[in-house]
Write an enzyme that holds these catalytic residues in place. Structure first.
Site, PDB file in Angstrom:
ATOM      1  N   SER A 173     -25.045  25.082 -24.072  1.00 14.86           N
ATOM      2  CA  SER A 173     -24.004  25.825 -23.374  1.00 14.86           C
ATOM      3  C   SER A 173     -22.652  25.123 -23.582  1.00 14.86           C
ATOM      4  O   SER A 173     -22.325  24.760 -24.708  1.00 14.86           O
ATOM      5  CB  SER A 173     -24.405  25.934 -21.900  1.00 14.86           C
ATOM      6  OG  SER A 173     -23.694  26.924 -21.240  1.00 14.86           O
ATOM      7  N   ASP A 423     -29.628  36.016 -24.939  1.00 17.93           N
ATOM      8  CA  ASP A 423     -28.647  35.330 -24.103  1.00 17.93           C
ATOM      9  C   ASP A 423     -27.278  35.996 -24.228  1.00 17.93           C
ATOM     10  O   ASP A 423     -26.767  36.136 -25.345  1.00 17.93           O
ATOM     11  CB  ASP A 423     -28.565  33.875 -24.588  1.00 17.93           C
ATOM     12  CG  ASP A 423     -27.510  33.057 -23.867  1.00 17.93           C
ATOM     13  OD1 ASP A 423     -27.095  33.453 -22.758  1.00 17.93           O
ATOM     14  OD2 ASP A 423     -27.112  32.010 -24.415  1.00 17.93           O
ATOM     15  N   HIS A 448     -30.882  31.676 -22.841  1.00 24.73           N
ATOM     16  CA  HIS A 448     -29.887  30.599 -22.919  1.00 24.73           C
ATOM     17  C   HIS A 448     -30.550  29.244 -23.215  1.00 24.73           C
ATOM     18  O   HIS A 448     -31.359  28.769 -22.443  1.00 24.73           O
ATOM     19  CB  HIS A 448     -29.147  30.548 -21.577  1.00 24.73           C
ATOM     20  CG  HIS A 448     -27.791  29.897 -21.627  1.00 24.73           C
ATOM     21  ND1 HIS A 448     -26.878  30.135 -22.620  1.00 24.73           N
ATOM     22  CD2 HIS A 448     -27.191  29.023 -20.784  1.00 24.73           C
ATOM     23  CE1 HIS A 448     -25.775  29.440 -22.382  1.00 24.73           C
ATOM     24  NE2 HIS A 448     -25.935  28.754 -21.275  1.00 24.73           N
TER      25      HIS A 448
END
Ligand SMILES: *[C@@H]1O[C@H](CO)[C@@H](O)[C@H](O)[C@H]1NC(C)=O
Ligand SMILES: *[C@@H]1O[C@H](CO)[C@@H](O)[C@H](O)[C@H]1NC(C)=O
Ligand SMILES: *[C@@H]1O[C@H](CO)[C@@H](O)[C@H](O)[C@H]1NC(C)=O
Ligand SMILES: *[C@@H]1O[C@H](CO)[C@@H](O)[C@H](O)[C@H]1NC(C)=O
Ligand SMILES: *[C@@H]1O[C@H](CO)[C@@H](O)[C@H](O)[C@H]1NC(C)=O
Length: 486
Positions: A173, A423, A448
């Site tokens: 991320s 995601d 994710h």
């Protein structure tokens, strides 16, 4: 990361997608709800760091926390696997990055998890930090990368046997962006980076503002087209029902909300809260039960969509939505009421990300009519005004692309960009390889940074293949260095 509380009421009315955006990457609050009995064992350390690496006028320092696991390490130059911490408590990322733990034994690697400044226990100015814009001034990705570089230099000078150890950066991320940027900015410090689900191109001028919410909608379409139709229909149905006092009370009761919907602002907040639940579910749509943001069943999008699997209208639609959102917020059955402020919880971490989103990390978000979310436009001016009212700072929308080269990164090397296509953030990721050493890995049924999580018996073939490819590439980088001793 939950949005800064002060920002939510403002942004929710301008753009739900904007209100959602910044809280997507991080824990719902600083206290992990996950009951992890993974037995990962590490030691905790602190390094005194300069608050300002880039000027010489401010001599303030703070303690940066980092975690070390040395049980797998080949003390004679074995590699260092270095997690570039993102916006939250580093122990939480450590616990959720099982891939590093899984592969450490075969690489005989030293694991280091470095906390990002202004999060967790690495807060420069204590309780004053979030009250004073001048004290927040050093919360930038550049300062965080410099912390990582200084820490690596310190480790190599102080831990016997590490001076020749190659360092590989890992991150997911925003942490994945940091690992990629670490390789770009400090190529002499890290030999390569695994940037998992890193939306490095979700910045102004690089990706259409609607792409992330489009991808979210695509993700739901794969689970249930009818669910998408019902959610798309729900926004106007909510408006219609919420137009009267009786209707607002009906919603309050059906959804078991903690507080009644009194004003149009409350209704807007309710809708933003629903949107964020749909979004977060897509992010954590893992093939097995997990507790990343909330405790959830396997394939939670499919589960949440099951009460929305037939055409529903009016009150029946409201009841279906309640059942769906209850999967997200009350899977354990413990919730006494559903709290539409829950996302806005301002833990320390949340406050930090709200500020970052309002300075460097401007990720334009809007919703077009093809999406299941309520259409919104992106308006940088109003975004900037909201930021100013919260932080007395204005965002600089072109800074990240200037600092990190936008799409002109072909000259850098040794970065793996992995993305799960379920995601939402994959829309802002690097989905196609840019060169032999800038390798994109797509995980068609991954959410994710699924690949960074620990191996699980219900892992799909795609994620298993992605991890194998990642290991092979990392091994290739290491073998291209000087041979290991011992
Ligand atoms: C991480 O896991 C350890 C035990 O494995 C636990 O003590 C700790 O609370 C966890 N931290 C977070 C933030 O989940
Ligand atoms: C969103 O998806 C629709 C089709 O579903 C497409 O027409 C539109 O161009 C997409 N927008 C973006 C920005 O991807
Ligand atoms: C949470 O789930 C339990 C068990 O299904 C239920 O009794 C309770 O009413 C739910 N809470 C809310 C707020 O809906
Ligand atoms: C709802 O959440 C907010 C923000 O975390 C909190 O201040 C409030 O006490 C919560 N309300 C209830 C009834 O739990
Ligand atoms: C953008 O927001 C500003 C400030 O709220 C407003 O004055 C302007 O009209 C908006 N622009 C558009 C295109 O909506």
């Amino acid at each position: 990361m939950a949005m800064n509380y002060a920002l939510v009421p403002l942004l929710c009315c301008i753009s739900i997608a904007v209100a959602l955006y910044p809280r997507l990457l991080s824990p719902r609050n600083g206290n992990a709800k996950a009951s992890l009995t993974n037995g990962y064992s590490y030691e905790t350390f602190y390094l005194v760091q300069q608050v300002d690496h880039f000027g010489f006028n401010n001599e303030d320092t703070f303690k940066q926390r980092y975690l070390i696991a040395s049980q797998f390490w080949n003390h004679h130059g074995g590699p260092i696997f270095f997690y570039t911490g993102n916006e939250g408590d580093i122990t939480w990322f450590c616990n959720n990055t099982g891939f590093m733990w899984d592969i450490a034994p075969e690489f005989r690697a030293l694991l280091v998890f470095a906390e990002h400044r202004y999060y967790g226990s690495s807060i420069p100015y204590g309780s004053q930090t979030f009250k004073d814009p001048s004290k927040l001034n050093y919360l930038t990705s550049e300062q965080a990368l410099a912390d990582f570089a200084v820490l690596i230099r310190y480790l190599k000078s102080s831990i016997p046997g590490t001076s020749d150890s190659p360092v590989v950066a890992f991150g997911g991320s925003y942490g994945g962006m940091l690992s990629a940027w670490m390789r770009m900015k400090y190529p002499g410090t890290v030999i390569g980076a695994l940037a998992a689900s890193a939306p490095v191109w979700d910045f102004t001028g690089l990706t259409p503002c609607s792409a992330v919410m489009n991808t979210t909608t695509q993700s739901y379409l794969r689970a249930s087209p009818q669910c998408v139709d019902n959610i798309r229909q729900s926004w106007s149905t909510i408006d219609k029902i919420a137009a009267t006092v009786d209707g607002r009370n009906y919603i309050y009761n059906i959804f078991h909300l903690c507080s009644p919907l009194k004003t149009t602002g409350d209704v807007a907040k309710f809708k933003a809260w629903l949107s964020s639940a749909w979004f977060d579910l897509a992010m954590v749509n893992y093939p097995y039960p997990a507790s990343f943001l909330e405790p959830l069943p396997a394939w939670p999008v499919k589960v949440a969509c099951s009460p929305l699997g037939s055409p529903l209208q009016d009150k029946l639609l409201m009841q279906g939505l309640y059942k769906a959102v209850n999967i997200y917020f009350n899977y354990t059955g413990q919730a006494k009421c559903l709290n539409t402020s829950q996302d806005a919880t301002a833990s320390l971490g949340d406050a930090g990300w709200g500020y970052q989103a309002c300075t460097e990390m401007v990720m334009p978000s809007c919703v077009d009519s093809s999406s299941m979310f309520e259409p919104t436009t992106w308006n940088f001016t109003s975004y900037s005004d909201s930021c100013y009212s919260s932080y007395k700072m204005r965002p600089r929308q072109h800074w990240v692309t200037t600092q990190y080269s936008g799409k002109n990164i072909g000259d850098t090397s040794n970065i793996i960009f992995s993305n799960g296509l379920l995601d939402p953030w994959s829309a802002g990721g690097v989905l196609n390889s840019l060169s032999d050493s800038l390798v994109a890995i797509q995980i068609p049924d991954g959410a994710h940074h699924l690949d960074l999580r620990a191996a699980d018996k219900d892992d799909t073939d795609y994620v298993k293949a992605a991890r194998t490819q990642e290991k092979n590439i990392i091994r290739f980088w290491l073998n291209s260095q000087k041979p290991l001793k011992g």
